[in-house]
Design an enzyme around this catalytic site. Structure first.
Site, PDB file in Angstrom:
ATOM      1  N   HIS A  72      34.855  28.090 -19.172  1.00  0.00           N
ATOM      2  CA  HIS A  72      34.782  27.713 -17.757  1.00  0.00           C
ATOM      3  C   HIS A  72      33.311  27.606 -17.346  1.00  0.00           C
ATOM      4  CE1 HIS A  72      39.054  28.880 -16.204  1.00  0.00           C
ATOM      5  NE2 HIS A  72      39.076  28.205 -17.341  1.00  0.00           N
ATOM      6  N   TYR A 201      39.220  31.008  -6.167  1.00  0.00           N
ATOM      7  CA  TYR A 201      39.196  32.170  -5.285  1.00  0.00           C
ATOM      8  C   TYR A 201      39.426  31.659  -3.868  1.00  0.00           C
ATOM      9  CZ  TYR A 201      37.103  34.924  -9.086  1.00  0.00           C
ATOM     10  OH  TYR A 201      36.858  35.574 -10.276  1.00  0.00           O
ATOM     11  N   PRO A 293      38.970  43.991  -9.161  1.00  0.00           N
ATOM     12  CA  PRO A 293      39.026  42.853 -10.093  1.00  0.00           C
ATOM     13  C   PRO A 293      38.304  41.609  -9.589  1.00  0.00           C
ATOM     14  CG  PRO A 293      41.149  43.201  -9.032  1.00  0.00           C
ATOM     15  CD  PRO A 293      40.295  44.360  -8.648  1.00  0.00           C
ATOM     16  N   LYS A 297      34.660  42.027 -13.531  1.00  0.00           N
ATOM     17  CA  LYS A 297      33.619  42.832 -14.155  1.00  0.00           C
ATOM     18  C   LYS A 297      34.136  44.014 -14.967  1.00  0.00           C
ATOM     19  CE  LYS A 297      30.483  40.217 -13.052  1.00  0.00           C
ATOM     20  NZ  LYS A 297      30.268  39.301 -14.157  1.00  0.00           N
ATOM     21  N   TYR A 385      28.005  36.463 -11.757  1.00  0.00           N
ATOM     22  CA  TYR A 385      29.336  36.164 -12.269  1.00  0.00           C
ATOM     23  C   TYR A 385      29.318  35.966 -13.787  1.00  0.00           C
ATOM     24  CZ  TYR A 385      34.119  34.349 -12.107  1.00  0.00           C
ATOM     25  OH  TYR A 385      35.475  34.185 -12.288  1.00  0.00           O
TER      26      TYR A 385
END
Length: 390
Positions: A72, A201, A293, A297, A385
């Site tokens: 990704h 998200y 979550p 991480k 991220y």
């Protein structure tokens, strides 16, 4: 029994540490209270940072991950009906993440340990840690109904938040920090194609949602729910209806739905225990820290703990140098707190809090608007991220 390093817990962190040490000739023994079938049935996150992937390759299990993992290079954040893509690769100079389920990571590590002759005892009852503040620590437990003592040089506590390792530490020797969030994540697994090839998200007035996947034909979806909700109150139809309400219309209309084969509600908390070393006992992963979550991480943070501890143990056994072992806690905690901050920030920015004042709600709305409108803010998000260096 005797071993050089006794590892408590056969989750990914314990198995990874055990394999890395085994491969350099350090003797390890892993104790796990659950059965192997239970360990392999646990459903967890599946977004891997490049640092985690490098460690898995070093441990000899990169093949299936590279063949089946989904690379990704970005993800989407939606705000009600608006869609914004975070270009991870473009913002970080070429970095990305890989979606590969934690269950698969565990399976690969279990198979690798068996292939290389590593020793793991499952269904070890009554695990207790003794004299870890001395140079001769030992662990007692029951294996197959028989009382066993394992003498060792070091103990690695990789047994999670509820395990015996952290609970063995005297209260006056440890300090804990915790934030419990007033909501949970209701998650399902379903054998339907993901609604998007990248994660989504979703920040919505009805609450947060996440569209994720385990493969090109298996989807993992979540919605924010009340902390006290019961699974029985959430039928598949109710879940799909609510998820669609929290997504932009174009995404909601293209979503393929189907029966779930796993459904659970996960409470959210941030937790850190300091220090992470007590004599010759070292805490690793969820035994020392928990993150929400949001931001993926948890597993990656456990992998960085393993990196620091492996470096220290390798220095001790192979080079007779204890510097990295002595600084394990401070080095690990430096990265832990940065990841805890990032997970807290993403959670706070994307969720709806039931006790939020109107002022706080507007501040969070402005935080999200600023992030989505600023390349500098998106760069900071992307850098965290994909994973901070270690």
């Amino acid at each position: 029994m005797t071993t050089q390093v006794c590892i408590i817990g056969a989750g990914p962190s314990g198995l990874l540490l055990g394999q890395l040490l085994h491969d350099i000739g350090v003797e390890t023994l892993i104790l796990e209270r659950a059965s192997l079938d239970h360990v392999l049935s646990r459903v967890r996150a599946g977004v891997l940072e490049q640092g985690t992937m490098r460690m898995l390759v070093t441990a000899g299990i990169g093949g299936r991950m590279h063949a089946q993992g989904l690379v990704h290079e970005g993800f989407a954040i939606t705000r009600d009906d608006d869609i914004h893509r975070i270009d991870l690769t473009g913002l970080t100079g070429g970095k990305w993440v890989t979606v590969y389920g934690q269950t698969e990571v565990t399976r690969d590590l279990v198979d690798r340990r068996a292939e290389t002759g590593g020793v793991t005892h499952y269904e070890a009852d009554g695990v207790a840690l003794h004299e870890f503040d001395s140079v001769k620590p030992y662990v007692t437990c029951r294996i197959g109904g028989e009382e066993v003592r394992i003498d060792c040089r070091f103990i690695a506590g990789c047994d999670g938040f509820h395990g015996a390792s952290r609970r063995s530490v005297p209260e006056d020797a440890i300090r804990t920090f915790e934030k419990v969030y007033p909501f949970g994540w209701l998650g399902i697994l379903s054998d339907v194609p993901p609604v998007s090839h990248e994660l989504i998200y979703a920040s919505h007035s009805r609450g947060f949602a996440l569209c994720s996947m385990r493969s090109r034909s298996r989807s993992r979806y979540y919605i924010q729910c009340n902390a006290g909700d019961s699974i029985d109150a959430w039928s598949d139809d109710r879940f799909w209806t609510e998820l669609r309400r929290r997504l932009p219309p174009g995404i909601a209309e293209s979503m393929v739905t189907g029966p779930s084969f796993e459904k659970s509600i996960a409470p959210l908390r941030s937790f850190v225990a300091e220090p992470m070393r007590f004599g010759n006992l070292f805490l690793v992963g969820d035994a020392a820290h928990i993150v929400p979550p949001t931001g993926a991480k948890g597993l990656n943070l456990a992998a960085s703990d393993v990196h620091y501890l492996f470096e220290g143990l390798r220095g001790h056994f192979l080079e007779r140098d204890n510097h990295l072992l002595d600084t394990y806690s401070s080095r690990a905690l430096d990265r832990v707190w940065k990841a805890v901050r990032f997970s807290w920030w993403m959670t706070t920015m994307l969720h709806r809090f039931p006790d939020q004042s109107p002022f706080e709600a507007r501040i969070m709305e402005s935080e999200l608007a600023y992030t989505l409108g600023s390349e500098a803010a998106q760069t900071a998000l992307a850098e965290n991220y994909v994973g901070l260096p270690y």
